[in-house]
Enzyme design. Structure first.
Site, short mmCIF file in Angstrom:
data_model
loop_
_atom_site.label_atom_id
_atom_site.label_comp_id
_atom_site.label_asym_id
_atom_site.label_seq_id
_atom_site.Cartn_x
_atom_site.Cartn_y
_atom_site.Cartn_z
N ALA A 1 0.84 -1.20 0.00
CA ALA A 1 0.00 0.00 0.00
C ALA A 1 0.87 1.25 0.00
O ALA A 1 2.02 1.23 0.45
CB ALA A 1 -0.91 -0.01 1.22
N GLY B 1 -0.10 -5.19 0.75
CA GLY B 1 -1.28 -5.19 -0.10
C GLY B 1 -1.07 -5.92 -1.40
O GLY B 1 -2.02 -6.44 -2.00
N GLU C 1 -1.68 -9.48 -0.54
CA GLU C 1 -3.11 -9.63 -0.26
C GLU C 1 -3.91 -9.69 -1.56
O GLU C 1 -4.85 -10.48 -1.70
CB GLU C 1 -3.60 -8.48 0.62
CG GLU C 1 -3.08 -8.58 2.05
CD GLU C 1 -3.52 -7.42 2.93
OE1 GLU C 1 -4.21 -7.65 3.93
OE2 GLU C 1 -3.17 -6.27 2.61
N GLU D 1 3.56 -5.56 7.35
CA GLU D 1 2.89 -4.46 8.05
C GLU D 1 3.27 -4.34 9.52
O GLU D 1 3.31 -3.24 10.08
CB GLU D 1 1.36 -4.61 7.93
CG GLU D 1 0.80 -4.28 6.56
CD GLU D 1 0.82 -5.46 5.60
OE1 GLU D 1 0.22 -5.36 4.52
OE2 GLU D 1 1.46 -6.49 5.92
#
Length: 706
Positions: free
Chosen positions: A68, A114, A117, A139
């Site tokens: 992200a 992300g 993911e 993260e």
């Protein structure tokens, strides 16, 4: 939102939609709101187009999706805002997962956060056999948890224990391991990725290949509470309650496993929201950007081309020397390591071998990778081989006379263009350079022990050091995957000067009557990796006395040391090195505090209960005060380097973001007031720096943009 698209889609005419994820003008793909919207647009088109049977998602040629966009998190101020951000990403990825038509993720380079993911929401994953291809959910290193469904999908794709380990540590998973875990389905060479991904997609479109995935068996429900308590205990033991993210991750995973996916997604989003506005996340995100910037900031050497370096000479094969040799060989540099005799050099070579084995032997092709690097190191007891080196790094004992002699000897042999770097922790580089005939090529490179694990290198410049020498040292650090900070010369530079002041304050508290365990335990609970009394034993109490004398000569008002150190050294206590110090040792293992050491303190055996708040305050403010003076005196170039060096080099709590970030977060006025009260009690060593007084008057911060 950008006018340029991030994700483009084309049909190949054989039932396959090809999606290309490419953030315009950026070296790395990141996930943001625009990308999520475009993904959903593509999903809608794929869903509604009967000609499309399957899709393939490609990233940039160098990376799939690095995670992200962290700047989005930095802008979050409310839990609800972060919660909604997580829910939107979860919803987008869930639509991909429930599309009804398979999507293949073709992964080369990083697929992190992300990015992983998104890949896990796809239905089939092909990875490349390349050291650049790494998968992971990092993260936790930013004080966060995966907010796009990562805490729910990973435990359903790979065994629970491995999934928890990956999420809680944020470690990178190599392509080979990803396949063996079941996180990826196929592995190919990089040049084969597009061909193989399209081949699989067309086979699926024709109905001649179907995706088969075994459902992972979770532990029986009756075992889950016990596993949860065991995991919670392990986390608390490791984090000391300092970092909240690991426990929040555990709660999210546990909820999803015991109550189902929807409950798990909701729990993940709520806890993501909570963490996103935490001071720990703010601190760790600050450090992430500071570290990134430090690896790009060459300061005065900006725009100067580094000199080419292929061969490196290392003087000294001890703890620091063999560590430096191993790190350089690991980065594909040829290394010639010298010590006083071949026996000492051979021991250094053996130790360097262990370092490289520890890194490579448990990896795919580990024997080959280890051997290739180890073969780059050779040893000698003279200066043979030094005529061809491009850089020499000296790592001998902290003795000016010895270093001067070695500098003269090696400069008589090595090429005039070669750069000389001294790995000293406190001796001014200008003083060492007195023995050099090429002062423009002379600088300091202060490594930290253990060299292969510590990420920081402090580069010290004198007024004579050339820009090219600085640029070359800086470039070498980055290529060895280290974070460099460039500081100006002075006694103790930045890191040694600050850590000495921090350790000194612990000695004063001991002398006053504080217990050894109270000081060390409070430091650890504050976020320091190790307590200051233990650090003193590890460094060597005799070494601490020597450094203290050097600093006292220059900074007598702040570095007049507590008498306790010289007394314990006079009693023959040198710390771990001779198993006699502030702690007791047996067969190399630390047992516990040695109460007899109190006999050397002003307070004697009678100990005073000092509150954890006072202990933490005195340790933190001593660290911050000296950091501020280093900035004020132009030893540090900027507060950012102070935070990076403080955390990565000498253990300032990462959860507090570094000394300068901590002062901003605490409030400069509060720091000034607190220092003022300590100055009233303890005198000049807590005198408030003028720059802090000026900042309070002007209402300024060290990082006004944050």
């Amino acid at each position: 939102m950008s006018d340029q698209r991030i994700i483009t889609m084309e049909k190949d005419g054989q039932g396959v939609a090809v999606l290309n994820y490419d953030v315009p003008g950026a070296p790395m793909n990141t996930l943001n709101g625009q990308a999520e919207k475009e993904l959903l647009d593509c999903v809608e088109k794929i869903s509604s187009d009967p000609e499309i049977k399957v899709a393939v998602l490609f990233g940039k040629p160098t990376n799939f999706l690095a995670g992200a966009d962290i700047t989005m998190i930095r802008g979050v101020t409310e839990e609800e805002q972060a919660y909604q951000m997580s829910r939107r990403t979860q919803a987008a990825f869930e639509k991909i997962e429930k599309l009804g038509k398979p999507i293949i993720a073709a992964i080369h380079g990083p697929a992190l956060g992300g990015g992983l993911e998104l890949a896990m929401a796809c239905h089939y994953r092909i990875v490349t056999k390349s050291p650049k291809t790494i998968l992971g959910l990092p993260e936790v290193k930013l004080g966060l948890l995966p907010g796009g469904g990562g805490t729910q999908r990973l435990p359903r794709l790979v065994p629970l224990q491995e999934a928890m380990d990956a999420i809680l540590t944020g470690k990178n998973i190599a392509a080979d391991e990803a396949v063996s875990l079941g996180l990826a389905d196929e592995i190919v060479l990089p040049y084969q990725l597009k061909e193989k991904a399209m081949e699989r997609a067309r086979q699926i479109a024709k109905g001649v290949f179907s995706i088969q995935r075994k459902r992972l068996a979770l532990p029986p429900a009756k075992m889950m509470p016990a596993l949860y308590e065991q995991a919670k205990g392990t986390i608390l033991k490791k984090t000391k309650g300092v970092l909240p993210a690991p426990l929040e991750i555990l709660e999210s995973v546990y909820m999803g496993i015991t109550q189902g996916l929807e409950a798990g997604y909701e729990e993940e989003a709520k806890r993501f929201g909570k963490l996103a506005v935490s001071k720990e996340a703010s601190s760790l995100i600050h450090l992430f950007f500071a570290d990134t910037a430090a690896k790009k900031d060459m300061g005065a050497a900006k725009g100067v081309k580094p000199a080419p370096v292929k061969k490196i000479g290392v003087l000294g094969a001890g703890i620091m020397g063999h560590g430096i040799a191993a790190v350089k060989a690991d980065a594909d540099y040829m290394v010639r390591m010298k010590d006083r005799d071949l026996q000492a050099a051979g021991l250094g070579l053996k130790a360097a071998s262990k370092v490289l084995q520890g890194k490579w032997m448990n990896r795919p092709r580990g024997e080959f990778e280890y051997r290739r690097r180890f073969d780059l190191i050779s040893v000698t007891d003279d200066y043979s081989g030094f005529k061809a080196i491009d850089m020499c790094i000296e790592a001998v004992f902290e003795d000016v006379g010895l270093k001067h002699r070695i500098i003269k000897d090696v400069e008589a042999v090595m090429p005039e263009r070669a750069i000389f770097a001294s790995n000293t922790s406190a001796i001014p580089i200008t003083r060492l350079a007195e023995a050099s005939v090429r002062k423009e090529n002379f600088l300091g490179m202060h490594y930290f022990s253990p060299v292969h694990l510590m990420p920081l290198i402090e580069i010290i410049a004198t007024k004579h050091t050339s820009k090219q020498a600085l640029a070359t040292a800086y470039d070498l650090c980055v290529k060895c995957k280290k974070t460099p900070i460039i500081v100006n010369d002075g006694v103790g530079f930045y890191t040694s000067r600050v850590i000495s002041r921090y350790l000194q304050e612990a000695m004063f508290m001991l002398d006053e009557g504080a217990k050894i365990e109270d000081i060390d335990q409070t430091a650890v609970k504050t976020g320091f990796p190790v307590g200051p009394v233990i650090v003193s034993d590890e460094v060597g109490l005799d070494t601490a006395v020597k450094v203290g004398k050097v600093l006292e000569e220059v900074f007598s008002n702040r570095f007049t040391p507590s008498a306790i150190l010289s007394k314990v050294v006079g009693d023959g206590r040198y710390g771990r090195k001779n198993e006699k110090g502030f702690y007791e040792y047996k067969a190399g293992k630390k047992i516990g505090p040695d109460a007899t050491v109190y006999d050397f303190t002003e307070a004697g055996r009678s100990r005073t209960a000092v509150t954890p708040k006072e202990i933490a305050d005195r340790l933190l403010l001593a660290f911050c005060l000296e950091s501020t003076l280093c900035l004020e005196e132009n030893v540090l170039r900027n507060p950012r380097d102070g935070d990076v060096g403080g955390v990565m080099g000498i253990g300032f709590p990462a959860n507090l973001g570094g000394p300068f970030h901590y002062m901003d977060a605490r409030g400069i006025q509060d720091v000034v007031d607190s220092l003022g009260r300590l100055e009233e009690r303890f005198g000049a060593r807590f005198a408030v720096p003028q720059s802090l007084k000026d900042m309070t008057s002007a209402g300024k911060k060290f990082f006004p943009e944050e």
